[in-house]
Design a protein around this motif. Structure first.
Motif, PDB file in Angstrom:
ATOM      1  N   LEU A   2      -9.281  17.002   5.035  1.00  0.00           N
ATOM      2  CA  LEU A   2     -10.734  16.878   5.878  1.00  0.00           C
ATOM      3  C   LEU A   2     -11.833  17.678   5.041  1.00  0.00           C
ATOM      4  CD1 LEU A   2      -9.506  16.877   9.690  1.00  0.00           C
ATOM      5  CD2 LEU A   2      -9.999  14.835   7.822  1.00  0.00           C
ATOM      6  N   SER A   3     -13.161  17.440   5.324  1.00  0.00           N
ATOM      7  CA  SER A   3     -13.936  18.282   4.770  1.00  0.00           C
ATOM      8  C   SER A   3     -14.243  19.272   5.904  1.00  0.00           C
ATOM      9  CB  SER A   3     -15.277  17.400   4.600  1.00  0.00           C
ATOM     10  OG  SER A   3     -15.715  16.996   5.803  1.00  0.00           O
ATOM     11  N   PRO A   4     -15.022  20.419   5.634  1.00  0.00           N
ATOM     12  CA  PRO A   4     -15.312  21.300   6.669  1.00  0.00           C
ATOM     13  C   PRO A   4     -15.866  20.822   7.947  1.00  0.00           C
ATOM     14  CG  PRO A   4     -15.774  22.180   4.518  1.00  0.00           C
ATOM     15  CD  PRO A   4     -15.333  20.798   4.314  1.00  0.00           C
ATOM     16  N   VAL A   8       0.907  -1.243  -0.103  1.00  0.00           N
ATOM     17  CA  VAL A   8       0.220  -0.137   0.041  1.00  0.00           C
ATOM     18  C   VAL A   8       1.071   1.363  -0.116  1.00  0.00           C
ATOM     19  CG1 VAL A   8      -1.772   1.372   1.158  1.00  0.00           C
ATOM     20  CG2 VAL A   8      -2.019  -1.261   1.259  1.00  0.00           C
ATOM     21  N   ALA A   9       0.521   2.169  -1.093  1.00  0.00           N
ATOM     22  CA  ALA A   9       1.331   3.348  -1.067  1.00  0.00           C
ATOM     23  C   ALA A   9       0.568   4.259  -0.592  1.00  0.00           C
ATOM     24  CB  ALA A   9       1.918   3.610  -2.504  1.00  0.00           C
ATOM     25  N   LEU A  10       0.710   5.077   0.568  1.00  0.00           N
ATOM     26  CA  LEU A  10      -0.046   6.127   1.097  1.00  0.00           C
ATOM     27  C   LEU A  10       0.631   7.482   1.037  1.00  0.00           C
ATOM     28  CD1 LEU A  10      -2.468   6.903   2.997  1.00  0.00           C
ATOM     29  CD2 LEU A  10      -1.082   6.202   4.923  1.00  0.00           C
ATOM     30  N   SER A  11      -0.040   8.315   0.292  1.00  0.00           N
ATOM     31  CA  SER A  11       0.776   9.590   0.006  1.00  0.00           C
ATOM     32  C   SER A  11      -0.204  10.883   0.562  1.00  0.00           C
ATOM     33  CB  SER A  11       0.820   9.808  -1.555  1.00  0.00           C
ATOM     34  OG  SER A  11      -0.349   9.748  -2.218  1.00  0.00           O
ATOM     35  N   GLY A  12       0.524  11.854   0.669  1.00  0.00           N
ATOM     36  CA  GLY A  12      -0.235  13.075   1.028  1.00  0.00           C
ATOM     37  C   GLY A  12       0.915  14.084   1.324  1.00  0.00           C
ATOM     38  N   GLU A  13       0.028  15.523   1.611  1.00  0.00           N
ATOM     39  CA  GLU A  13       1.075  16.723   2.079  1.00  0.00           C
ATOM     40  C   GLU A  13       1.241  16.461   3.539  1.00  0.00           C
ATOM     41  OE1 GLU A  13      -2.271  19.775   3.223  1.00  0.00           O
ATOM     42  OE2 GLU A  13      -1.871  19.738   1.200  1.00  0.00           O
ATOM     43  N   PRO A  14       2.359  17.281   3.976  1.00  0.00           N
ATOM     44  CA  PRO A  14       2.950  17.032   5.292  1.00  0.00           C
ATOM     45  C   PRO A  14       1.589  17.468   6.304  1.00  0.00           C
ATOM     46  CG  PRO A  14       4.469  18.248   4.090  1.00  0.00           C
ATOM     47  CD  PRO A  14       3.330  18.183   2.937  1.00  0.00           C
ATOM     48  N   GLY A  15       1.730  16.792   7.481  1.00  0.00           N
ATOM     49  CA  GLY A  15       0.264  17.189   8.205  1.00  0.00           C
ATOM     50  C   GLY A  15      -0.919  16.556   7.933  1.00  0.00           C
ATOM     51  N   ILE A  16      -1.177  15.857   6.713  1.00  0.00           N
ATOM     52  CA  ILE A  16      -2.660  15.567   6.326  1.00  0.00           C
ATOM     53  C   ILE A  16      -2.992  14.386   6.993  1.00  0.00           C
ATOM     54  CG2 ILE A  16      -1.968  13.696   4.573  1.00  0.00           C
ATOM     55  CD1 ILE A  16      -4.303  16.826   4.325  1.00  0.00           C
ATOM     56  N   SER A  34      -7.208  26.423   7.881  1.00  0.00           N
ATOM     57  CA  SER A  34      -6.052  25.221   7.820  1.00  0.00           C
ATOM     58  C   SER A  34      -6.317  24.382   6.341  1.00  0.00           C
ATOM     59  CB  SER A  34      -6.740  24.212   8.843  1.00  0.00           C
ATOM     60  OG  SER A  34      -8.035  23.816   8.501  1.00  0.00           O
ATOM     61  N   GLY A  35      -7.417  24.725   5.504  1.00  0.00           N
ATOM     62  CA  GLY A  35      -7.531  24.163   4.415  1.00  0.00           C
ATOM     63  C   GLY A  35      -7.779  22.468   4.614  1.00  0.00           C
ATOM     64  N   GLY A  36      -8.251  21.989   5.711  1.00  0.00           N
ATOM     65  CA  GLY A  36      -8.409  20.724   6.003  1.00  0.00           C
ATOM     66  C   GLY A  36      -7.303  19.996   6.325  1.00  0.00           C
TER      67      GLY A  36
END
Length: 359
Positions: free
Chosen positions: A284-286, A113-121, A310-312
């Motif tokens: 995250l959604s609002p 499993v390759a899990l990606s995302g921006e820092p803090g996500i 925060s942009g979620g």
């Protein structure tokens, strides 16, 4: 930030070694350890690790800290900051998918499993939640920004984690534990010790190290399935990449779930050869963001501002709505550091962009 973390881990290893010596009847005075040159050792109790205020923001998310007046005491590791975690929200589908892949591994159908995302996500939090919820053997390590120059740094940390070793234990311990053959144990000991560079520099030795590593992992999975979680591949060294690439080709018929995390756009090219399950964590959604921040802060103004700014991103939400003194120190440190990296023309005065203490 890796240097303070390594100093903290070393300090904890020193205390563990003292306890071990004492258990063997070798009496000695407990050490007093200070991780700040501005703290006088005379103000520190025997057998404790004192941390100055400046290091609190760096260490609070990885270690258990207890405040005592103007000092903080380091009491141990806090896996992924578990002691100060916010509610786990917005990742139920992703966690269910990881659990399904792990169930497949339990039946001999391993997966990558390759899990990606921006820092803090929330990559590390999702990995931790999987480990917390399963009875599988959970082996976790992360690459660090200073680790790319050390061959096999990430893989060696995975082996240490599987053996219950600290960074500073004698690698000869590996000869006694969880190895299929004496030859494999010897190779693993070299990988953990000073011979890692020699292994990495020779094609035949690299191949032998990969074979020993694979047999070691398979041996771990005989009693129960294994989650091999290697985080922050964007920081990993080339030898660890090569070893993980080789492992990723073999897990399909095993009881191993190989879980890898990284920040885009640093996706390892070798992943294409292993047909991984790919998970890209969205913000995250609002509604989800509101649930998280209201659990930390009852101030409606702070909550709504945090969600808007925060942009979620869960980490940003925690920074913008701290719930206690240590969390506030972390928030202030991170926000100020990021503001300092922005060009002057992009800055404007806006108190909403700074963390506020919850009432």
């Amino acid at each position: 930030e890796e240097a303070p973390e390594r100093a903290a881990r070393f300090a904890l290893a020193v205390l563990r070694e003292h306890e071990r010596e004492r258990s063997l009847g070798h009496a000695s005075l407990p050490p007093r350890i200070v991780l700040d040159r501005n703290i006088a050792r005379t103000n520190v109790l025997d057998g404790t690790i004192a941390v100055g205020r400046a290091l609190v923001p760096v260490l609070a998310r990885r270690f258990d800290l207890l405040r005592d007046g103007d000092l903080w005491h380091l009491r141990g590791r806090s896996e992924l900051g578990a002691g100060a975690m916010s509610p786990f929200v917005g990742r139920a589908a992703e966690l269910a998918l990881l659990a399904a892949r792990l169930e497949g591994a339990r039946d001999g159908r391993g997966a990558v499993v390759a899990l990606s995302g921006e820092p803090g996500i929330g990559k590390s939090r999702l990995v931790w939640e999987l480990g917390r919820a399963t009875d599988a053997l959970f082996v976790h390590a992360r690459a660090t920004a200073d680790g790319s120059a050390r061959p096999y740094a990430l893989v060696a940390d995975l082996v240490r984690a599987a053996l219950g070793m600290s960074d500073f234990d004698d690698p000869s311990i590996a000869r006694k534990l969880r190895s299929t053959t004496p030859e494999d144990a010897h190779v693993l000991a070299r990988l953990l010790g000073d011979d890692a560079e020699t292994l990495a520099s020779n094609a035949a030795l690299r191949a032998a190290a990969t074979e020993s590593l694979w047999r070691f992992v398979v041996g771990l999975s005989r009693e129960r399935p294994v989650v091999l979680a290697a985080e922050d591949l964007h920081f990993a060294d080339a030898a660890s990449h090569d070893a993980l690439a080789a492992l990723s080709q073999r897990v399909g018929a095993s009881r191993v779930l190989l879980l890898l995390t990284f920040r885009p756009p640093h996706r390892p090219s070798w992943l294409d050869q292993s047909s991984p399950t790919q998970l890209a964590l969205p913000p995250l959604s609002p509604t989800e963001a509101q649930r998280l921040v209201r659990a930390r802060c009852e101030d409606a103004d702070v909550s709504s501002t945090a969600v808007a700014l925060s942009g979620g991103n869960p980490l940003f939400l925690e920074q913008l709505a701290p719930r206690d003194a240590i969390a506030y120190a972390v928030a202030e440190h991170v926000v100020e550091a990021r503001l300092a990296r922005l060009p002057p023309e992009s800055l404007r005065r806006d108190d909403r962009a700074r963390p506020r203490r919850a009432r």
